[in-house]
Design an enzyme around this catalytic site. Sequence first.
Site, PDB file in Angstrom:
ATOM      1  N   SER A  59       0.817  -1.223   0.000  1.00 29.70           N
ATOM      2  CA  SER A  59       0.000   0.000   0.000  1.00 29.70           C
ATOM      3  C   SER A  59       0.848   1.269   0.000  1.00 29.70           C
ATOM      4  O   SER A  59       1.898   1.344   0.648  1.00 29.70           O
ATOM      5  CB  SER A  59      -0.892  -0.005   1.239  1.00 29.70           C
ATOM      6  N   LYS A  85     -13.517  -4.891   3.185  1.00 33.09           N
ATOM      7  CA  LYS A  85     -14.339  -3.690   3.016  1.00 33.09           C
ATOM      8  C   LYS A  85     -15.804  -3.911   3.401  1.00 33.09           C
ATOM      9  O   LYS A  85     -16.513  -2.969   3.720  1.00 33.09           O
ATOM     10  CB  LYS A  85     -14.247  -3.170   1.584  1.00 33.09           C
ATOM     11  N   ASP A  94     -14.130   6.494  -1.444  1.00 30.04           N
ATOM     12  CA  ASP A  94     -13.688   6.162  -2.807  1.00 30.04           C
ATOM     13  C   ASP A  94     -14.469   6.955  -3.859  1.00 30.04           C
ATOM     14  O   ASP A  94     -13.880   7.500  -4.798  1.00 30.04           O
ATOM     15  CB  ASP A  94     -13.874   4.660  -3.087  1.00 30.04           C
ATOM     16  N   GLY A 150     -15.011  -3.070 -16.263  1.00 34.14           N
ATOM     17  CA  GLY A 150     -14.730  -3.741 -14.987  1.00 34.14           C
ATOM     18  C   GLY A 150     -15.942  -3.632 -14.086  1.00 34.14           C
ATOM     19  O   GLY A 150     -16.748  -2.692 -14.232  1.00 34.14           O
ATOM     20  N   ALA A 151     -16.077  -4.614 -13.182  1.00 36.34           N
ATOM     21  CA  ALA A 151     -17.275  -4.631 -12.339  1.00 36.34           C
ATOM     22  C   ALA A 151     -16.947  -5.045 -10.906  1.00 36.34           C
ATOM     23  O   ALA A 151     -17.753  -5.678 -10.229  1.00 36.34           O
ATOM     24  CB  ALA A 151     -18.313  -5.581 -12.941  1.00 36.34           C
ATOM     25  N   ASN A 162     -18.171  -5.764 -18.726  1.00 34.73           N
ATOM     26  CA  ASN A 162     -17.328  -6.697 -17.980  1.00 34.73           C
ATOM     27  C   ASN A 162     -17.287  -8.043 -18.681  1.00 34.73           C
ATOM     28  O   ASN A 162     -18.236  -8.409 -19.378  1.00 34.73           O
ATOM     29  CB  ASN A 162     -17.870  -6.868 -16.548  1.00 34.73           C
ATOM     30  N   VAL A 195     -20.739 -10.871 -17.459  1.00 34.14           N
ATOM     31  CA  VAL A 195     -21.789  -9.845 -17.376  1.00 34.14           C
ATOM     32  C   VAL A 195     -22.644 -10.013 -16.110  1.00 34.14           C
ATOM     33  O   VAL A 195     -23.230  -9.040 -15.620  1.00 34.14           O
ATOM     34  CB  VAL A 195     -22.646  -9.843 -18.674  1.00 34.14           C
ATOM     35  N   LEU A 253      -8.133   3.770 -13.270  1.00 32.55           N
ATOM     36  CA  LEU A 253      -8.046   3.596 -11.804  1.00 32.55           C
ATOM     37  C   LEU A 253      -6.692   3.029 -11.390  1.00 32.55           C
ATOM     38  O   LEU A 253      -6.261   3.193 -10.249  1.00 32.55           O
ATOM     39  CB  LEU A 253      -9.142   2.658 -11.282  1.00 32.55           C
ATOM     40  N   TYR A 256      -2.990   2.931 -10.641  1.00 29.72           N
ATOM     41  CA  TYR A 256      -2.095   4.041 -10.294  1.00 29.72           C
ATOM     42  C   TYR A 256      -0.615   3.644 -10.285  1.00 29.72           C
ATOM     43  O   TYR A 256       0.247   4.494 -10.071  1.00 29.72           O
ATOM     44  CB  TYR A 256      -2.473   4.666  -8.949  1.00 29.72           C
TER      45      TYR A 256
HETATM   46  P1  NAP Z   1     -11.772  -6.312  -8.383  1.00 27.37           P
HETATM   47  O1  NAP Z   1     -12.882  -6.098  -7.415  1.00 27.37           O
HETATM   48  O2  NAP Z   1     -10.898  -7.509  -8.279  1.00 27.37           O
HETATM   49  O3  NAP Z   1     -12.415  -6.297  -9.877  1.00 27.37           O
HETATM   50  C1  NAP Z   1     -11.605  -6.400 -11.004  1.00 27.37           C
HETATM   51  C2  NAP Z   1     -12.452  -6.287 -12.273  1.00 27.37           C
HETATM   52  O4  NAP Z   1     -11.555  -6.288 -13.383  1.00 27.37           O
HETATM   53  C3  NAP Z   1     -13.409  -7.450 -12.473  1.00 27.37           C
HETATM   54  O5  NAP Z   1     -14.626  -6.947 -12.964  1.00 27.37           O
HETATM   55  C4  NAP Z   1     -12.703  -8.313 -13.541  1.00 27.37           C
HETATM   56  O6  NAP Z   1     -13.581  -8.935 -14.452  1.00 27.37           O
HETATM   57  C5  NAP Z   1     -11.956  -7.274 -14.323  1.00 27.37           C
HETATM   58  N1  NAP Z   1     -10.752  -7.834 -14.943  1.00 27.37           N
HETATM   59  C6  NAP Z   1      -9.684  -8.402 -14.326  1.00 27.37           C
HETATM   60  N2  NAP Z   1      -8.754  -8.780 -15.236  1.00 27.37           N
HETATM   61  C7  NAP Z   1      -9.267  -8.474 -16.454  1.00 27.37           C
HETATM   62  C8  NAP Z   1      -8.797  -8.631 -17.788  1.00 27.37           C
HETATM   63  N3  NAP Z   1      -7.601  -9.189 -18.041  1.00 27.37           N
HETATM   64  N4  NAP Z   1      -9.575  -8.203 -18.809  1.00 27.37           N
HETATM   65  C9  NAP Z   1     -10.787  -7.629 -18.564  1.00 27.37           C
HETATM   66  N5  NAP Z   1     -11.301  -7.455 -17.314  1.00 27.37           N
HETATM   67  C10 NAP Z   1     -10.542  -7.872 -16.275  1.00 27.37           C
HETATM   68  O7  NAP Z   1     -10.797  -5.063  -8.400  1.00 27.37           O
HETATM   69  P2  NAP Z   1     -11.076  -3.549  -7.938  1.00 27.37           P
HETATM   70  O8  NAP Z   1     -10.903  -3.443  -6.480  1.00 27.37           O
HETATM   71  O9  NAP Z   1     -12.336  -3.068  -8.556  1.00 27.37           O
HETATM   72  O10 NAP Z   1      -9.794  -2.831  -8.595  1.00 27.37           O
HETATM   73  C11 NAP Z   1      -9.615  -2.751 -10.001  1.00 27.37           C
HETATM   74  C12 NAP Z   1      -8.387  -1.876 -10.274  1.00 27.37           C
HETATM   75  O11 NAP Z   1      -8.674  -0.542  -9.836  1.00 27.37           O
HETATM   76  C13 NAP Z   1      -7.124  -2.321  -9.503  1.00 27.37           C
HETATM   77  O12 NAP Z   1      -6.011  -2.077 -10.313  1.00 27.37           O
HETATM   78  C14 NAP Z   1      -7.114  -1.392  -8.300  1.00 27.37           C
HETATM   79  O13 NAP Z   1      -5.812  -1.168  -7.802  1.00 27.37           O
HETATM   80  C15 NAP Z   1      -7.685  -0.132  -8.916  1.00 27.37           C
HETATM   81  N6  NAP Z   1      -8.339   0.752  -7.935  1.00 27.37           N
HETATM   82  C16 NAP Z   1      -7.810   1.977  -7.766  1.00 27.37           C
HETATM   83  C17 NAP Z   1      -8.393   2.862  -6.905  1.00 27.37           C
HETATM   84  C18 NAP Z   1      -7.798   4.235  -6.780  1.00 27.37           C
HETATM   85  O14 NAP Z   1      -8.016   4.900  -5.763  1.00 27.37           O
HETATM   86  N7  NAP Z   1      -7.082   4.691  -7.774  1.00 27.37           N
HETATM   87  C19 NAP Z   1      -9.525   2.481  -6.159  1.00 27.37           C
HETATM   88  C20 NAP Z   1     -10.054   1.207  -6.355  1.00 27.37           C
HETATM   89  C21 NAP Z   1      -9.442   0.333  -7.246  1.00 27.37           C
HETATM   90  P3  NAP Z   1     -14.295 -10.363 -14.174  1.00 27.37           P
HETATM   91  O15 NAP Z   1     -15.410 -10.060 -13.216  1.00 27.37           O
HETATM   92  O16 NAP Z   1     -14.801 -10.742 -15.501  1.00 27.37           O
HETATM   93  O17 NAP Z   1     -13.240 -11.257 -13.605  1.00 27.37           O
END
Ligand code: NAP
Length: 296
Positions: free
Chosen positions: A19, A70, A109, A133-134, A157, A160, A232, A234
């Site tokens: 982190s 969370k 968030d 993404g979902a 996503n 779906v 998203l 970073y």
């Molecule tokens: P999560 O709950 O694990 O969800 C990931 C999503 O990405 C799922 O919908 C998954 O699809 C999809 N995915 C994964 N690999 C993929 C691929 N190769 N091709 C297409 N879709 C793919 O993750 P999250 O917590 O939402 O985080 C997602 C990203 O956002 C991470 O990199 C995280 O670090 C970042 N994030 C950043 C912030 C910020 O403050 N900047 C905040 C939150 C998250 P499926 O359902 O089909 O598996």
Amino acid sequence: MIDGRTQLVGLIGWPVEHSLSPAMHNAAFAALKMNWRYLPLPVPSQRVDAALTGLAALGFRGANVTIPHKRAVFSALSSLSPQARALGAVNTLVIEGDKDPTIRGENTDASGFTAALATAGFTSAGCRALIVGAGGGARAVAYALIEGKAREVVILNRHVNKVQEIVDWFSVQLRNHARLRAETLSLSTLVAAAADADLLVNATPVGMWPEVELSIWPSEVPLPPHLTVFDLVYNPYETRLLQQAQRAGACVVSGLEMLVEQGARAFSLWANRQAPIYVMRQACRQHLVDKVRSKG
Ligand code: NAP
């Protein structure tokens, strides 16, 4: 100096060692000469309730909560903010009261996303947004955009059914859920939906270090220059998707801006004062640079 008056906050999750939040918050405390410290606190799932009781007993002022806790923290909370309730997820705990402390669950968030968009000069009201993404990130972004009066929010996503879960959840939580639409992610749905959108948000981990060559956008298709593209991810600060967007002449926003803005809101909830956002952003960027250097 750490002494008897040092105030403590931290991050509970599993794992927590990657982190950026300790570097970000400790830099903010140092810049404001506050006698506060932010600690990474690895907590396995079976000890979440005990950890929250322990934080309150030890006089912590609050904590951030990350994956996978969370939602798991809900049962140990005294109250929930409307945002945390609507999102079904807590990323910040505020602990108040000395004798009989209460723990409030907050979620910064969505407001962090909105603030990062606003800093880039983008207004959600009336916009057509496309989220890829979902997961938890996509849910916070969809909530922020619907609450920000976006005209339409399309979520794509691979699976779906996961988007449908978000649509079903918000159909109960939000009045304006009719603006939300779910589709399966494919090259054709992505390109068609992007042509009709003002904002494209990558809410998948695609392009995250070490797989920095990857992007959700196909290299053979020109990215529409009218888009604002928000990644998203970073780490790295400038992802392949953001490079593609910049080359096309589109506006870009890095996920680091959302990370810093959500952190700034947590800081203000704990310390009851404005966060030094510039210092927090610099600390995060430096941390990423140091990480890259240490790897090679
Ligand atoms: P999560 O709950 O694990 O969800 C990931 C999503 O990405 C799922 O919908 C998954 O699809 C999809 N995915 C994964 N690999 C993929 C691929 N190769 N091709 C297409 N879709 C793919 O993750 P999250 O917590 O939402 O985080 C997602 C990203 O956002 C991470 O990199 C995280 O670090 C970042 N994030 C950043 C912030 C910020 O403050 N900047 C905040 C939150 C998250 P499926 O359902 O089909 O598996």
